[in-house]
Design an enzyme around this catalytic site. Sequence first.
Site, mmCIF file in Angstrom:
data_model
loop_
_atom_site.group_PDB
_atom_site.id
_atom_site.type_symbol
_atom_site.label_atom_id
_atom_site.label_comp_id
_atom_site.label_asym_id
_atom_site.label_seq_id
_atom_site.Cartn_x
_atom_site.Cartn_y
_atom_site.Cartn_z
ATOM 1 N N ALA A 1 0.274 0.036 2.352
ATOM 2 C CA ALA A 1 -0.505 -0.111 1.244
ATOM 3 C C ALA A 1 -0.715 -1.780 1.378
ATOM 4 O O ALA A 1 -2.091 -2.521 0.691
ATOM 5 C CB ALA A 1 -0.005 0.198 0.036
ATOM 6 N N ASN B 1 4.172 -3.408 -10.430
ATOM 7 C CA ASN B 1 5.380 -2.972 -9.674
ATOM 8 C C ASN B 1 6.759 -3.829 -10.145
ATOM 9 O O ASN B 1 7.674 -3.170 -9.744
ATOM 10 C CB ASN B 1 5.025 -3.422 -8.063
ATOM 11 C CG ASN B 1 4.496 -4.668 -8.078
ATOM 12 O OD1 ASN B 1 3.577 -5.017 -8.537
ATOM 13 N ND2 ASN B 1 5.422 -5.544 -7.206
ATOM 14 N N GLN C 1 2.194 2.183 -7.431
ATOM 15 C CA GLN C 1 2.937 2.717 -8.204
ATOM 16 C C GLN C 1 2.708 3.418 -9.286
ATOM 17 O O GLN C 1 3.597 4.080 -10.104
ATOM 18 C CB GLN C 1 3.592 1.121 -9.055
ATOM 19 C CG GLN C 1 4.371 0.304 -8.156
ATOM 20 C CD GLN C 1 5.681 0.712 -7.504
ATOM 21 O OE1 GLN C 1 5.946 1.719 -8.011
ATOM 22 N NE2 GLN C 1 6.139 -0.202 -6.467
ATOM 23 N N HIS D 1 5.579 5.459 1.181
ATOM 24 C CA HIS D 1 7.049 5.523 0.962
ATOM 25 C C HIS D 1 7.425 5.317 -0.390
ATOM 26 O O HIS D 1 8.683 5.376 -0.592
ATOM 27 C CB HIS D 1 7.562 4.278 1.988
ATOM 28 C CG HIS D 1 7.125 2.877 1.685
ATOM 29 N ND1 HIS D 1 8.351 2.327 0.848
ATOM 30 C CD2 HIS D 1 6.265 2.142 1.782
ATOM 31 C CE1 HIS D 1 7.878 0.913 0.823
ATOM 32 N NE2 HIS D 1 6.412 0.904 1.082
ATOM 33 N N THR E 1 -4.274 3.252 17.737
ATOM 34 C CA THR E 1 -3.860 4.359 17.776
ATOM 35 C C THR E 1 -2.995 4.833 16.657
ATOM 36 O O THR E 1 -2.126 4.155 16.118
ATOM 37 C CB THR E 1 -2.747 4.449 19.107
ATOM 38 O OG1 THR E 1 -3.483 3.970 20.266
ATOM 39 C CG2 THR E 1 -2.285 5.965 19.217
ATOM 40 N N CYS F 1 9.047 -6.985 -2.418
ATOM 41 C CA CYS F 1 8.192 -7.918 -1.658
ATOM 42 C C CYS F 1 8.352 -9.520 -2.076
ATOM 43 O O CYS F 1 8.095 -10.372 -1.406
ATOM 44 C CB CYS F 1 6.785 -7.581 -1.680
ATOM 45 S SG CYS F 1 6.449 -6.161 -1.335
HETATM 46 N N1 PMP Z 1 1.028 -2.651 -4.159
HETATM 47 C C1 PMP Z 1 1.864 -2.497 -4.991
HETATM 48 C C2 PMP Z 1 1.703 -2.261 -6.571
HETATM 49 C C3 PMP Z 1 3.326 -2.251 -4.607
HETATM 50 O O1 PMP Z 1 4.370 -1.954 -5.322
HETATM 51 C C4 PMP Z 1 3.557 -2.251 -2.989
HETATM 52 C C5 PMP Z 1 4.900 -2.253 -2.414
HETATM 53 N N2 PMP Z 1 5.790 -3.075 -2.839
HETATM 54 C C6 PMP Z 1 2.485 -2.667 -2.208
HETATM 55 C C7 PMP Z 1 1.354 -2.759 -2.938
HETATM 56 C C8 PMP Z 1 2.392 -2.782 -0.685
HETATM 57 O O2 PMP Z 1 2.845 -1.354 -0.225
HETATM 58 P P1 PMP Z 1 3.368 -1.242 1.349
HETATM 59 O O3 PMP Z 1 5.014 -1.679 1.080
HETATM 60 O O4 PMP Z 1 3.239 -0.023 1.723
HETATM 61 O O5 PMP Z 1 2.894 -2.449 2.264
#
Ligand code: PMP
Length: 382
Positions: A69, A149, A179, A201, A237, A323
Amino acid sequence: MIYWDYAAAAPPYDEVVQTMEQIMKLHYANPSSMHRAGLEAGRLISRSREVCAAALSVQPEEIVFTSGATESNNLAIKGAALQYQGRGRHIITTELEHPSVYESCVQLQKLGFEVTFIAPESSGVIDPFRIAEAVRRDTILVSVMHVNNEVGTVQPVGAIGTAIKAVNPRTLFHVDGVQGYGKLPVSLKEWGADLYSLSPHKVRGPRGVGLLYVKKGVELFPLLTGGSHESGQRAGTENVPAIVASAKAVRMSGEQRVELCGRLLPLRNRLLHFLRGIPEFVVNSNEEGAPHIVHFSYPGMKGEVMARKLEELGMMVSTRSACSSRLAEPSRILLSMGRDIPAALGGIRISLGDSHTEADVAALEQAVVAAVKALKVAEGGM
Ligand code: PMP
């Protein structure tokens, strides 16, 4: 040890793990190859696209597979900005967005785009009127997340989409749905969403794969150039095992959403009630939020210290979103919701999932009480 970090990564379904292994072993051919094995791998991707499209009630051609994402959000925002800069160079987003949206917008500012960051109410909710007020003739894109998140706030994306289109029907609307999917109903058509990001995931699928819904007629300037994969929107790919397993997780989590939420809501509410009873805490989530996220602050106590103590007591939580959890600064989200710096430094996120029971929640509550007691003693009776 009990894992309370489903919002960072949810353990994969058994079917997802089996699919990954099976596809890796049997369908290793490059899906662009013209021989029988390549065509078969290509068919698996097409079938996965259909499954994901059905789960979102959209057309298969409107699904782009990405590496996650983070890439979906980058592609939606920078891809739209670069494609439509002839129409205007104004973008609207919120102060609450995930770094993959927020930093994409900051980067665009450096390239000369004008970005309006809308602040939330103290509850963490964005007022659709504040968005509508900011939309102009040259606004090419608005990006708002469905569920935050960090604290789990649900944004009124339907009302926001309607408000945007009423002012400027040509303004594109991107929803970061990471989320929200699998926890709340998703109605891309009703919301007026042109772009929607999803991360498998978070719904018990594999990591390193993502989805972006791109409404028919919307063009994005590709960020990755190379071969003509994903209809020229994203070269590289394809990760066939992860794509097929993602489709499985997206379908299964969509089908199980109502049942899962029925189980999570009482657990979430019990935790909220419990945390509100601890005088040292500020609870940053509420009953209107998503069913899987509970966030509180222990002002004056660093989130990492509390998280470490809870881990010693058998509970794996996170301080905010994964993150951002390695950052030492106060949480941008909490500051934006009007919390002070001690509260914004002292956040703990608990995120719930399929495996949790009342007994797990009771054990967590005991651990929280014990952690507060131990930390107060360590601080010399703070
Ligand atoms: N947007 C939100 C609201 C998320 O919680 C996250 C994951 N922490 C992401 C984007 C990014 O997703 P990904 O881990 O698949 O890069």
